[in-house]
Design a protein around this motif. Structure first.
Motif, PDB file in Angstrom:
ATOM      1  N   ALA A 195     -86.629  62.725  -2.118  1.00  0.00           N
ATOM      2  CA  ALA A 195     -87.285  64.448  -1.007  1.00  0.00           C
ATOM      3  C   ALA A 195     -86.209  65.101  -1.847  1.00  0.00           C
ATOM      4  N   LEU A 196     -87.215  66.947  -2.130  1.00  0.00           N
ATOM      5  CA  LEU A 196     -86.438  67.873  -2.097  1.00  0.00           C
ATOM      6  C   LEU A 196     -86.058  68.523  -1.199  1.00  0.00           C
ATOM      7  N   ASP A 197     -85.196  69.360  -0.870  1.00  0.00           N
ATOM      8  CA  ASP A 197     -84.844  70.180   0.272  1.00  0.00           C
ATOM      9  C   ASP A 197     -86.135  70.968   0.774  1.00  0.00           C
ATOM     10  N   VAL A 245     -70.065  69.463  -8.672  1.00  0.00           N
ATOM     11  CA  VAL A 245     -70.129  71.398  -8.607  1.00  0.00           C
ATOM     12  C   VAL A 245     -68.919  71.380  -7.431  1.00  0.00           C
ATOM     13  N   ALA A 246     -68.674  70.425  -6.826  1.00  0.00           N
ATOM     14  CA  ALA A 246     -68.471  70.547  -5.137  1.00  0.00           C
ATOM     15  C   ALA A 246     -67.335  69.556  -4.895  1.00  0.00           C
ATOM     16  N   CYS A 247     -66.064  69.809  -4.557  1.00  0.00           N
ATOM     17  CA  CYS A 247     -65.468  68.417  -3.291  1.00  0.00           C
ATOM     18  C   CYS A 247     -66.719  67.740  -2.745  1.00  0.00           C
ATOM     19  N   ASN A 248     -66.436  65.940  -2.955  1.00  0.00           N
ATOM     20  CA  ASN A 248     -67.161  65.510  -2.503  1.00  0.00           C
ATOM     21  C   ASN A 248     -66.469  64.808  -1.159  1.00  0.00           C
ATOM     22  N   SER A 249     -65.635  65.472  -0.848  1.00  0.00           N
ATOM     23  CA  SER A 249     -65.002  65.132   0.554  1.00  0.00           C
ATOM     24  C   SER A 249     -66.050  65.137   2.253  1.00  0.00           C
ATOM     25  N   ASP A 250     -66.885  66.298   2.019  1.00  0.00           N
ATOM     26  CA  ASP A 250     -68.120  66.274   3.263  1.00  0.00           C
ATOM     27  C   ASP A 250     -68.602  66.957   3.153  1.00  0.00           C
ATOM     28  N   ASP A 251     -69.943  67.091   3.586  1.00  0.00           N
ATOM     29  CA  ASP A 251     -71.604  66.905   3.650  1.00  0.00           C
ATOM     30  C   ASP A 251     -72.084  67.961   3.269  1.00  0.00           C
ATOM     31  N   HIS A 252     -71.286  68.978   3.231  1.00  0.00           N
ATOM     32  CA  HIS A 252     -71.530  70.229   2.527  1.00  0.00           C
ATOM     33  C   HIS A 252     -71.468  70.326   0.334  1.00  0.00           C
ATOM     34  N   GLY A 253     -70.588  68.978   0.352  1.00  0.00           N
ATOM     35  CA  GLY A 253     -69.697  69.426  -0.759  1.00  0.00           C
ATOM     36  C   GLY A 253     -70.797  68.154  -1.658  1.00  0.00           C
ATOM     37  N   GLN A 254     -70.567  66.892  -0.711  1.00  0.00           N
ATOM     38  CA  GLN A 254     -71.888  65.418  -1.110  1.00  0.00           C
ATOM     39  C   GLN A 254     -73.760  66.785  -1.081  1.00  0.00           C
ATOM     40  N   GLN A 276     -82.523  65.769  -0.244  1.00  0.00           N
ATOM     41  CA  GLN A 276     -81.588  65.044   1.578  1.00  0.00           C
ATOM     42  C   GLN A 276     -80.602  63.959   0.690  1.00  0.00           C
ATOM     43  N   THR A 277     -80.039  63.286   1.684  1.00  0.00           N
ATOM     44  CA  THR A 277     -78.896  62.324   0.965  1.00  0.00           C
ATOM     45  C   THR A 277     -80.411  60.847   1.030  1.00  0.00           C
ATOM     46  N   GLY A 304     -79.896  65.065 -14.273  1.00  0.00           N
ATOM     47  CA  GLY A 304     -79.925  64.385 -12.380  1.00  0.00           C
ATOM     48  C   GLY A 304     -78.392  64.294 -12.274  1.00  0.00           C
ATOM     49  N   TYR A 305     -78.247  65.091 -10.716  1.00  0.00           N
ATOM     50  CA  TYR A 305     -76.513  64.177 -10.324  1.00  0.00           C
ATOM     51  C   TYR A 305     -76.680  63.980  -9.561  1.00  0.00           C
ATOM     52  N   SER A 306     -75.286  63.278  -8.470  1.00  0.00           N
ATOM     53  CA  SER A 306     -75.321  62.541  -7.664  1.00  0.00           C
ATOM     54  C   SER A 306     -74.182  63.017  -6.512  1.00  0.00           C
ATOM     55  N   SER A 307     -73.536  62.833  -5.603  1.00  0.00           N
ATOM     56  CA  SER A 307     -72.575  62.577  -4.821  1.00  0.00           C
ATOM     57  C   SER A 307     -72.070  61.893  -5.688  1.00  0.00           C
ATOM     58  N   SER A 308     -70.244  61.564  -5.274  1.00  0.00           N
ATOM     59  CA  SER A 308     -70.352  60.338  -5.568  1.00  0.00           C
ATOM     60  C   SER A 308     -69.651  59.270  -4.149  1.00  0.00           C
ATOM     61  N   VAL A 309     -71.360  58.871  -3.420  1.00  0.00           N
ATOM     62  CA  VAL A 309     -70.789  58.602  -2.143  1.00  0.00           C
ATOM     63  C   VAL A 309     -71.758  57.528  -2.335  1.00  0.00           C
ATOM     64  N   GLY A 310     -71.069  56.317  -3.002  1.00  0.00           N
ATOM     65  CA  GLY A 310     -72.034  54.854  -3.020  1.00  0.00           C
ATOM     66  C   GLY A 310     -70.815  54.467  -4.499  1.00  0.00           C
ATOM     67  N   SER A 311     -72.215  53.004  -5.205  1.00  0.00           N
ATOM     68  CA  SER A 311     -71.719  52.974  -6.183  1.00  0.00           C
ATOM     69  C   SER A 311     -72.156  53.957  -7.393  1.00  0.00           C
ATOM     70  N   PHE A 312     -71.492  53.562  -9.031  1.00  0.00           N
ATOM     71  CA  PHE A 312     -70.439  54.654 -10.065  1.00  0.00           C
ATOM     72  C   PHE A 312     -73.193  54.587 -10.001  1.00  0.00           C
ATOM     73  N   ASP A 313     -72.756  52.998 -10.771  1.00  0.00           N
ATOM     74  CA  ASP A 313     -74.684  52.397 -10.869  1.00  0.00           C
ATOM     75  C   ASP A 313     -75.322  53.043 -10.329  1.00  0.00           C
ATOM     76  N   GLN A 314     -75.674  53.054  -9.021  1.00  0.00           N
ATOM     77  CA  GLN A 314     -76.097  53.123  -7.667  1.00  0.00           C
ATOM     78  C   GLN A 314     -76.057  54.814  -8.299  1.00  0.00           C
ATOM     79  N   ASN A 315     -75.572  55.574  -7.599  1.00  0.00           N
ATOM     80  CA  ASN A 315     -75.571  57.149  -8.615  1.00  0.00           C
ATOM     81  C   ASN A 315     -76.692  57.360  -9.377  1.00  0.00           C
ATOM     82  N   VAL A 316     -76.595  56.546 -10.543  1.00  0.00           N
ATOM     83  CA  VAL A 316     -76.514  57.086 -12.039  1.00  0.00           C
ATOM     84  C   VAL A 316     -77.792  56.740 -11.453  1.00  0.00           C
TER      85      VAL A 316
END
Length: 116
Positions: free
Chosen positions: A21-23, A96-105, A16-17, A51-63
């Motif tokens: 928590a797992l989906d 694996v997907a574009c981060n420009s929308d909710d689905h890709g994220q 989940q965003t 583990g991977y994340s979307s690109s929303v937010g700072s790089f360090d926080q996402n790592v």
């Protein structure tokens, strides 16, 4: 080097965003992975969680978030008897997907399962 000696399994855990928590499918995937690990051909194999994340937010926080997701999953799997070889947090690298929308994220918020 981590991937050169490893094979990717088809199981991918999604989250989940802004959460570890797992989906809804994730719980069933834990059972599938544990079943796979009990097969005689896989008895001595170790699992690598990336583990991977979307690109929303700072790089360090996402790592950190991607590592936290992989660590949490590793703890659950180890408690169930699975051998974990490595845990890596890659953040938004290798989307694996574009981060420009909710689905890709949502597709990018994942932990991949590799084995060696």
């Amino acid at each position: 080097a981590l991937f050169s000696e490893s094979q990717r399994l088809s199981i991918t855990f999604r989250f989940q965003t802004n959460s570890s928590a797992l989906d809804t499918r994730g719980e069933a995937d834990i059972d599938r992975l544990l079943t796979w690990s009990r097969e005689p051909a896989n008895a001595n194999r170790q699992v690598v969680l990336v583990g991977y994340s979307s690109s929303v937010g700072s790089f360090d926080q996402n790592v950190a978030l991607s590592r936290g997701r992989a660590d949490g999953l590793a703890r659950r799997l180890q408690a169930a008897g699975l051998r974990i070889g490595s845990v890596v947090g890659a953040g938004p690298v290798a989307a694996v997907a574009c981060n420009s929308d909710d689905h890709g994220q949502a597709l990018n918020r994942r932990v991949e399962v590799w084995t060696k």
